[in-house]
Design a protein around this motif. Structure first.
Motif, short mmCIF file in Angstrom:
data_model
loop_
_atom_site.label_atom_id
_atom_site.label_comp_id
_atom_site.label_asym_id
_atom_site.label_seq_id
_atom_site.Cartn_x
_atom_site.Cartn_y
_atom_site.Cartn_z
N GLU A 1 -3.43 -20.64 -13.27
CA GLU A 1 -3.90 -20.01 -14.50
C GLU A 1 -3.17 -20.59 -15.72
OE1 GLU A 1 -3.74 -15.79 -14.52
OE2 GLU A 1 -4.91 -15.55 -12.69
N PHE A 2 -1.89 -20.80 -15.57
CA PHE A 2 -1.12 -21.35 -16.67
C PHE A 2 -1.59 -22.77 -17.01
CE2 PHE A 2 2.73 -23.23 -18.56
CZ PHE A 2 2.91 -22.34 -19.60
N GLN A 3 -1.89 -23.59 -15.98
CA GLN A 3 -2.38 -24.94 -16.20
C GLN A 3 -3.73 -24.91 -16.92
OE1 GLN A 3 -2.40 -26.69 -12.31
NE2 GLN A 3 -0.29 -27.47 -12.50
N LYS A 4 -4.61 -23.95 -16.52
CA LYS A 4 -5.91 -23.83 -17.20
C LYS A 4 -5.72 -23.42 -18.66
CE LYS A 4 -7.46 -21.18 -13.84
NZ LYS A 4 -8.33 -20.28 -13.04
N LEU A 5 -4.77 -22.52 -18.92
CA LEU A 5 -4.51 -22.10 -20.29
C LEU A 5 -4.04 -23.29 -21.14
CD1 LEU A 5 -4.13 -19.89 -22.47
CD2 LEU A 5 -1.80 -19.59 -21.58
N ILE A 6 -3.15 -24.11 -20.59
CA ILE A 6 -2.67 -25.29 -21.32
C ILE A 6 -3.83 -26.23 -21.64
CG2 ILE A 6 -1.25 -27.37 -21.10
CD1 ILE A 6 0.74 -25.75 -19.50
N PHE A 7 -4.72 -26.45 -20.65
CA PHE A 7 -5.83 -27.38 -20.86
C PHE A 7 -6.78 -26.85 -21.94
CE2 PHE A 7 -10.24 -28.53 -19.75
CZ PHE A 7 -10.17 -29.89 -19.98
N VAL A 8 -7.18 -25.55 -21.85
CA VAL A 8 -8.10 -24.96 -22.84
C VAL A 8 -7.45 -24.94 -24.22
CG1 VAL A 8 -9.33 -22.85 -23.51
CG2 VAL A 8 -9.32 -23.59 -21.12
N SER A 9 -6.17 -24.63 -24.28
CA SER A 9 -5.48 -24.62 -25.57
C SER A 9 -5.47 -26.01 -26.18
CB SER A 9 -4.04 -24.12 -25.38
OG SER A 9 -4.03 -22.81 -24.82
N GLN A 10 -5.29 -27.03 -25.32
CA GLN A 10 -5.30 -28.41 -25.83
C GLN A 10 -6.66 -28.75 -26.43
OE1 GLN A 10 -2.45 -29.95 -25.51
NE2 GLN A 10 -2.88 -32.04 -26.21
N GLN A 11 -7.73 -28.25 -25.80
CA GLN A 11 -9.07 -28.52 -26.34
C GLN A 11 -9.32 -27.73 -27.63
OE1 GLN A 11 -11.73 -27.77 -22.93
NE2 GLN A 11 -12.15 -29.97 -22.98
N VAL A 12 -8.78 -26.52 -27.72
CA VAL A 12 -9.00 -25.68 -28.91
C VAL A 12 -8.33 -26.28 -30.14
CG1 VAL A 12 -8.55 -23.43 -29.93
CG2 VAL A 12 -9.39 -23.58 -27.57
N PHE A 13 -7.07 -26.69 -30.01
CA PHE A 13 -6.30 -27.15 -31.17
C PHE A 13 -6.33 -28.66 -31.35
CE2 PHE A 13 -4.39 -23.05 -30.11
CZ PHE A 13 -4.39 -22.42 -31.35
N GLY A 14 -6.64 -29.38 -30.28
CA GLY A 14 -6.54 -30.83 -30.38
C GLY A 14 -5.13 -31.30 -30.11
N ASP A 15 -4.96 -32.61 -29.81
CA ASP A 15 -3.65 -33.15 -29.43
C ASP A 15 -2.63 -33.02 -30.55
OD1 ASP A 15 -4.68 -33.81 -26.99
OD2 ASP A 15 -5.13 -35.90 -27.51
N ALA A 16 -3.04 -33.30 -31.76
CA ALA A 16 -2.08 -33.33 -32.87
C ALA A 16 -1.53 -31.95 -33.17
CB ALA A 16 -2.75 -33.92 -34.12
N LYS A 17 -2.41 -30.95 -33.33
CA LYS A 17 -1.95 -29.60 -33.64
C LYS A 17 -1.23 -28.96 -32.47
CE LYS A 17 -5.35 -28.38 -37.21
NZ LYS A 17 -6.40 -27.40 -37.60
N ALA A 18 -1.73 -29.19 -31.27
CA ALA A 18 -1.12 -28.58 -30.09
C ALA A 18 0.33 -29.03 -29.92
CB ALA A 18 -1.93 -28.92 -28.85
N ARG A 19 0.63 -30.25 -30.34
CA ARG A 19 1.99 -30.77 -30.18
C ARG A 19 2.99 -29.97 -31.01
NH1 ARG A 19 0.87 -35.52 -31.60
NH2 ARG A 19 0.19 -36.21 -29.54
N PHE A 20 2.53 -29.39 -32.16
CA PHE A 20 3.44 -28.64 -33.02
C PHE A 20 3.29 -27.12 -32.88
CE2 PHE A 20 2.63 -32.69 -35.15
CZ PHE A 20 3.92 -33.16 -35.28
N LEU A 21 2.04 -26.66 -32.65
CA LEU A 21 1.80 -25.22 -32.60
C LEU A 21 2.11 -24.60 -31.25
CD1 LEU A 21 -1.58 -25.08 -34.60
CD2 LEU A 21 0.71 -24.53 -35.45
N LEU A 22 2.05 -25.42 -30.19
CA LEU A 22 2.22 -24.88 -28.83
C LEU A 22 3.44 -25.52 -28.18
CD1 LEU A 22 -1.52 -24.99 -27.73
CD2 LEU A 22 -0.24 -22.99 -28.51
N PRO A 23 4.65 -25.03 -28.41
CA PRO A 23 5.88 -25.60 -27.80
C PRO A 23 6.06 -25.13 -26.35
CG PRO A 23 6.45 -23.78 -29.24
CD PRO A 23 4.97 -23.94 -29.37
N TRP A 24 5.20 -25.55 -25.47
CA TRP A 24 5.29 -25.12 -24.07
C TRP A 24 6.66 -25.41 -23.48
CZ3 TRP A 24 1.11 -22.34 -23.33
CH2 TRP A 24 -0.11 -22.69 -23.89
N LYS A 25 7.17 -26.57 -23.77
CA LYS A 25 8.44 -26.98 -23.16
C LYS A 25 9.58 -26.04 -23.57
CE LYS A 25 11.56 -30.96 -22.95
NZ LYS A 25 11.80 -32.36 -23.41
#
Length: 943
Positions: A152-176
C-alpha cells in the motif's frame, strides 16, 4: 477499485458538505461576514451532495461559490478541504494486495485541482495517509499485514509521484526523512507499480506486431515514467510466453504417436513462430514504438532448463529434416534455421552437431540410392557428382570424405566376417572405392584397422607357441591368413612390426626385473632366439623378391625324406663359414699390427657375426636347422638410446666375465664365454637398433674402463716400473687398445696420483715451482687444477727468495718469462706483485745492512746490499735515504772488501748516492788496508 469513488460519491459529498457546514456552525453566525461564510458552506455542501459525482466537480464551480459570497474557501475552510481530499484519496486507492488500475493518479490530480487545495496542504495529506499505513504494521503485527502495508505504501508513493510530478514530489514529499527509507526504496516502489501497470496494458492490448498498438504502448510507458530497460524486459517476457506457446504446440505434434511419422503440423507451427518473430524484427529501430522489439527467445523461461534441451533439439532436428526432404537445403532455409536456433536458445556447437548428424544421414541416404540405382556408376565424373551433392546439401566435403571412409570400412567389416575375402567381394570393394573416390592411403588405413586385427590375432596365436614349438605349420598359417584376407605386404609388415615390438619390450622388462646379471642375460638370450627362430621367418615371408632357400628357417622334422640332406648341406656350409671366420680373424690381426686397433670384445663380436652371415646351424643330426637373424624389426623408437646402450653394455659384461666353476678343495676358476655368446651380443645389438658407432662406443668404453682399473691396481704407489710397464702392455694387447689410448689412460692415472700429492702439498702449503713444472711437463692443466691464489703465492715466494738470497741476481726474462708462464699468470699481474714486494724489501734491505754493519757482520752486510740492488732493479723509481752519511760510506767500504763485480759496485754507489770523489777515496783506503772491519775490532769507522 476505480469505481470505488463513483459508488461512494454520495458519501464523499456528504463528508465534504458536512465538514464545511460544521466549520461554519462552529464559527457562529454573528456578523454579515459570518452569514456569507455560512451560506457559502451550504453551497459547497449542495455542490458535493446534491446528486453530483465528486469526480465531475470542476475548479470553476468551487471558485464560483467563493466569488459569489466573497469568501476564500481554501483559507476559510483549509482543514476541512484537507479532510475532503484525504477521504477522496483513501476511497480511490486500492487496499491490500489489490493492484492499481492506472487512472488513480489522474483522478486524484483532477480532484485536487477541482477542490483548490494548496500544494503544501495536499502534500501534507499524502504524508498523513502514509503515516496511517505505517501504523497498520504496528497495530496488526503480522507478516501478512506488514507485506500489505509495504505494498500500500509503494502504491501511495507511485500515485503521489503522478499527482505532483517528479520536480514537485522531490521537495513536497520527503519520504526519506519522514519514513526513514532510502532513495532506492522510493525508486523501486515507483518502478514496480509502473511496470505492473505496463504489464497489465500489454495483456489488455495483446502483444501483436501491430504498429498502432505498439505506439500506444510506447506512449503509455512514457506516461508512467517507466525506464526503457524495464519496459523492454516486460515486452520480451510477453514475447517469450507467446513463443513458448508455439513451442509447446509444436512439441505435442512432434511427440504424437502415430503409425506413420508426420511432422507437417509441427513444422507449420514452427514456421508460424518464425513469422511471428520476424515481424517484430522488422519493426526494430523505430523510436515511436514500444522498446524491446526483436527476435523472440526462450531464454529465461520454462524451456531454458537442461531437462528441456532435448525437446528443443528435437524441434530443430524436425525442422531441418523437413528442409532436406526434397534433397536440397536452400539459402532461405538456412536463414530460417539460423532464426530458429536463436529463438530456441541453442548454442552454435549444439546446432552444428544436430545439423551435421542430420545432413550426414541425408547424404548417406542419397548416396545409397545413387549407388544402388547405379546413377553414380553412370556419372562421367564421380568426384563432380559427389561435389554437386555436397553443395546441394551444404555438406562439408571433409565430412563427406569421412562418410565415404566409414561406408568402405563397414563394407569391409561385413566382407571379412568369415575372415576371408572372395574375388567377388574384392571386386565389390574396388567398385565402392572407385565410386566414392576413396584415396589409397584411406583404403590401406581401413585394411590395417579391419583386416589387420584378424592378421594380428593370427600372428599372436602363432608366436604364442614359443621358440621350441614354432614350426613350418605356424609360419604357413600366418602366410595363408594374409592371403585369405588380401592384406598387402607393407601393411602386413607394419602389423608384424607393431606386434613384435610389444613382445620384444616384454623380454626387456622381464630382463630388467631379474635379480642378477646372469638371469637378466638369459632373458636377453631368449629375446635373441625368439627374434631368430620366430620373427625372422615371418619377416622373410614379407620380403618381396627373395625366394626361400636352404638358409631360411626349415622345419626338418616336417620333411623326413630330406632330413639327412639338409643336415649334410648345413654342416658343409658351417665348415665354410668357419673358414671365412678364420680368414676374417687373420685380416683383423694384420690390421691391428698396422695400427687400426679395435677392442678385443668388438673384434670377437664382429667375427662371430661374420661367421654366421649366411645362417647358423642349430641342433645336431636330424634336428639341425639353419637359422638366420633379422634386422628389420627393432625397438630403436621404443627405448631411449641411453637405455638401449645400458642393455647392450650389461650383456657385454656378461660375455666378458665368464662363468665361475667350483673345483675340489674349495677352489674355483673363471671359464671364458665361448664365441656364441658374442654372436648373441651382435644379434642383440641389431634388435636394439644400435648403429656401428653405438656398438663401438660401448665396447671402447668398457675396454677403457677395464684397462683403467688394471692400471690403478697396478700403480699402487704411482711408480711405473719396467715390470709393471710390461704387464700393462700385455693387458693392453689382450683388450685390443691402441698404444696412444693406453698411454693416455696410464698418463691420466699417473696424473691422478700426482694430483693427490699436489692436493696434500696445497693443503700443507708445501707446493713449489719445481713441482708445478713437473705437473705441466706431465700434461696436467695447472691452471685448472691449481687455484690462482695458490699460483700467486708460489710466484710471490719465488720473487721473495730472489730478493732475499743475497746473490744480487735478478733476471727479468726468467721472472716475467718462464716463471710467470709456468704459473699461468698475466704479465701485468706479475709485475704488480714484483713491484709490491720490492717496495717493501728495498727499504728493509738498507735497514738490515746498517744493522749488520753495526754488528760488524761483513757477510750479512754484503748480502743485504745485494738484496737492495736486486730490489732497485725491480723498482728503480723508488728512492731511499739514510741520515748518517758516514754509515753509508762504511757500507760501501765493507762492500769493497768482498769481491763484487764492478757493475754491482756502480749500482750500489748510485743507490747510496755517493760521489765519484768519495768512492775513489774509499777505494784507495780499502786497497791500502787502511779500512779494518771485523767482529773483534772495536774501532769506529774510518770517517
Amino acid at each position: 477499485a476505480g469505481s470505488k469513488a463513483g459508488k461512494n460519491a454520495g458519501q464523499v459529498g456528504a463528508v465534504a458538505g458536512g465538514a464545511v457546514a460544521t466549520a461554519a456552525a462552529a464559527a457562529g453566525i454573528k456578523t454579515a461576514e459570518d452569514k456569507r461564510k455560512g451560506v457559502a458552506a451550504k453551497e459547497v455542501y449542495n455542490l458535493f451532495v446534491g446528486g453530483n459525482n465528486p469526480e465531475t466537480v470542476r475548479r470553476e464551480q468551487v471558485d464560483a461559490i467563493g466569488a459569489k459570497f466573497d469568501v476564500n474557501l481554501s483559507q476559510a475552510f483549509g482543514g476541512e478541504l484537507k479532510q475532503i481530499y484525504d477521504f477522496y484519496i483513501t476511497s480511490v486507492m486500492p487496499e491490500g494486495d489489490r493492484t492499481l488500475v492506472g487512472d488513480e493518479g489522474d483522478k486524484v490530480a483532477a480532484f485536487r485541482e477541482a477542490l483548490g487545495i494548496e500544494d503544501r496542504d495536499a502534500a501534507d495529506v499524502h504524508l498523513e495517509i502514509g503515516r496511517r499505513i505505517f501504523r497498520k504494521r504496528f497495530e496488526l503485527a503480522s507478516k501478512t499485514a506488514e507485506l500489505e502495508q509495504r505494498r500500500e505504501f509503494q502504491k501511495l508513493i507511485f500515485v503521489s509521484q503522478q499527482v505532483f510530478g517528479d520536480a514537485k514530489a522531490r521537495f513536497l514529499l520527503p519520504w526519506k526523512r519522514v519514513f526513514n527509507i532510502t532513495d532506492a526504496q522510493v525508486t523501486v516502489a515507483i518502478r514496480e507499480n509502473a511496470n505492473m501497470l505496463y504489464r497489465n496494458k500489454l495483456k489488455g492490448l495483446g502483444l501483436e506486431p501491430d504498429r498502432e498498438k505498439l505506439t500506444i504502448l510506447r506512449e503509455y510507458q512514457l506516461s508512467l515514467g517507466l525506464a526503457d530497460d524495464v519496459a523492454a524486459e516486460s515486452l520480451k517476457e510477453m514475447m517469450r510466453k507467446q513463443a513458448e506457446s508455439y513451442v509447446s504446440t509444436a512439441l505435442e505434434d512432434a511427440k504424437q504417436r502415430t503409425r506413420a511419422r508426420d511432422n507437417t503440423r509441427c513444422v507449420a507451427t514452427l514456421r508460424q513462430l518464425l513469422e511471428y518473430s520476424s515481424k517484430f524484427v522488422q519493426l526494430m529501430g523505430d523510436p515511436s514504438l514500444a522498446v524491446g522489439l526483436g527476435p523472440a527467445s526462450l531464454h529465461g523461461g520454462d524451456f531454458d532448463q537442461d531437462s528441456r534441451r532435448g525437446d528443443l533439439k528435437l524441434l530443430y532436428t524436425v525442422f531441418l529434416e523437413s528442409c532436406l526432404e526434397d534433397g536440397e537445403l536452400r539459402e532461405s532455409e538456412e536463414v530460417e534455421l539460423e532464426q530458429l536456433k536463436v529463438i530456441l536458445g541453442l548454442g552454435n556447437k549444439e546446432a552444428e552437431k544436430i545439423r551435421l548428424e542430420t545432413t550426414t544421414k541425408a547424404y548417406r541416404n542419397q548416396l545409397r540410392q545413387a549407388v544402388t540405382s547405379k546413377e553414380l556408376d553412370a556419372a562421367p565424373s564421380k568426384a563432380a557428382w559427389l561435389q554437386a551433392l555436397c553443395q546441394k546439401l551444404r555438406f562439408p566435403p571433409e565430412t563427406a570424405a569421412q562418410v565415404h571412409e566409414d561406408i568402405f570400412r563397414q563394407r569391409l567389416s561385413t566382407s571379412l566376417e568369415d575372415e576371408k575375402l572372395t574375388e567377388e567381394e574384392k571386386e565389390t570393394l574396388n567398385r565402392l572405392r572407385i565410386l566414392l573416390c576413396i584415396p589409397e592411403d584411406v583404403v590401406n588405413s581401413c585394411m590395417k584397422e579391419v583386416a589387420g586385427k584378424i592378421y594380428q590375432a593370427t600372428i599372436v596365436e602363432s608366436m604364442s607357441v614359443g621358440i621350441d614349438a614354432f614350426s613350418k605349420r605356424q609360419r604357413d598359417m600366418v602366410r595363408q591368413k594374409r592371403a585369405d584376407i588380401g592384406l598387402p605386404e607393407d601393411i602386413a609388415f607394419e602389423i608384424l612390426n607393431d606386434t613384435t615390438r610389444k613382445l620384444f619390450l616384454g623380454f626387456i622388462t622381464r630382463s630388467r626385473n631379474m635379480p642378477n646379471r646372469l638371469e637378466a642375460a638369459k632373458e636377453l638370450k631368449k629375446l635373441v632366439f625368439f627374434s631368430n627362430i620366430v620373427v625372422a621367418p615371418l619377416v622373410q615371408d614379407l620380403k618381396p623378391g627373395q625366394p626361400e632357400d636352404a638358409t631360411a628357417n626349415i622345419d626338418v622334422q616336417a620333411a623326413d625324406s630330406t632330413n639327412s640332406d639338409v643336415a649334410s648341406n648345413a654342416q658343409d656350409e658351417l665348415n665354410q663359414i668357419m673358414e671365412e671366420a678364420k680368414k676374417i680373424t687373420a685380416e683383423e690381426e694384420a690390421a691391428e699390427e698396422e695400427g687400426d686397433v679395435q677392442p678385443r670384445t668388438l673384434q670377437k663380436t664382429q667375427t662371430a657375426a661374420e661367421s654366421v652371415k649366411q645362417g647358423e646351424l642349430v641342433g645336431e643330426g636330424s634336428d639341425a636347422v639353419v637359422m638366420k637373424s633379422q634386422k628389420d624389426i627393432t625397438i630403436a623408437n621404443e627405448l631411449e638410446r641411453r637405455d638401449r646402450l645400458d642393455i647392450y653394455r650389461n650383456f657385454l659384461l656378461y660375455c666378458m666375465t665368464g662363468d665361475v666353476v667350483q673345483l675340489p678343495m674349495g677352489s674355483n676358476i673363471v671359464v671364458e664365454r665361448d664365441q656364441s655368446e658374442f654372436l648373441r651380443l651382435s644379434q642383440l645389438g641389431d634388435i636394439l637398433g644400435l648403429t656401428q658407432f653405438d656398438v663401438a662406443e660401448v665396447h671402447q668404453g668398457l675396454a677403457e674402463q677395464a684397462f683403467r682399473n688394471q692400471v690403478q691396481n697396478t700403480l699402487g704407489d704411482g711408480k711405473l716400473t719396467k715390470e709393471r710397464s710390461e704387464f700393462l702392455k700385455k693387458m693392453q694387447q689382450d683388450m685390443g687398445l691402441s698404444d696412444e689410448l693406453a698411454s693416455r689412460i696410464i698418463k691420466g692415472v699417473t696424473n691422478q696420483r700426482m694430483m693427490k700429492d699436489v692436493d696434500a702439498q696445497i693443503a700443507g702449503g708445501r707446493l713449489s715451482l719445481d713441482e708445478i713444472r713437473s705437473m705441466k711437463e706431465g700434461g696436467m692443466d695447472v691452471e685448472e687444477l691449481v687455484g690462482e691464489n695458490i699460483r700467486i703465492d708460489v710466484f710471490r715466494k719465488e720473487v721473495e727468495d730472489l730478493m732475499t738470497s743475497g746473490k744480487g741476481e735478478f733476471d727479468e726474462s726468467e721472472v716475467f718469462g718462464s716463471i710467470r708462464e709456468t704459473l699461468g699468470l698475466g704479465e701485468a699481474k706479475a709485475k704488480d706483485i714484483v713491484k709490491t714486494i720490492a717496495q717493501v724489501r728495498k727499504r728493509n734491505s738498507l735497514v738490515q745492512a746498517v744493522s749488520y754493519l753495526r754488528q760488524k757482520n761483513k757477510e750479512e752486510v754484503i748480502k743485504s746490499l745485494n738484496n737492495m740492488i736486486v730490489c732497485d732493479k725491480a723498482v728503480p723509481d723508488l728512492k731511499i735515504s739514510w741520515n748518517k752519511e758516514e754509515e753509508l760510506m762504511d757500507l760501501y767500504s765493507v762492500y769493497l772488501l768482498g769481491e763484487q763485480p764492478e757493475e754491482r759496485k756502480k749500482d750500489l754507489q748510485k743507490l747510496l748516492e755517493l760521489s765519484d770523489e768519495s768512492v775513489k777515496q774509499l777505494t784507495d783506503v780499502v786497497q791500502s788496508g787502511g779500512f779494518a772491519f771485523d767482529e773483534e775490532s772495536q774501532e769506529e769507522a774510518l770517517f
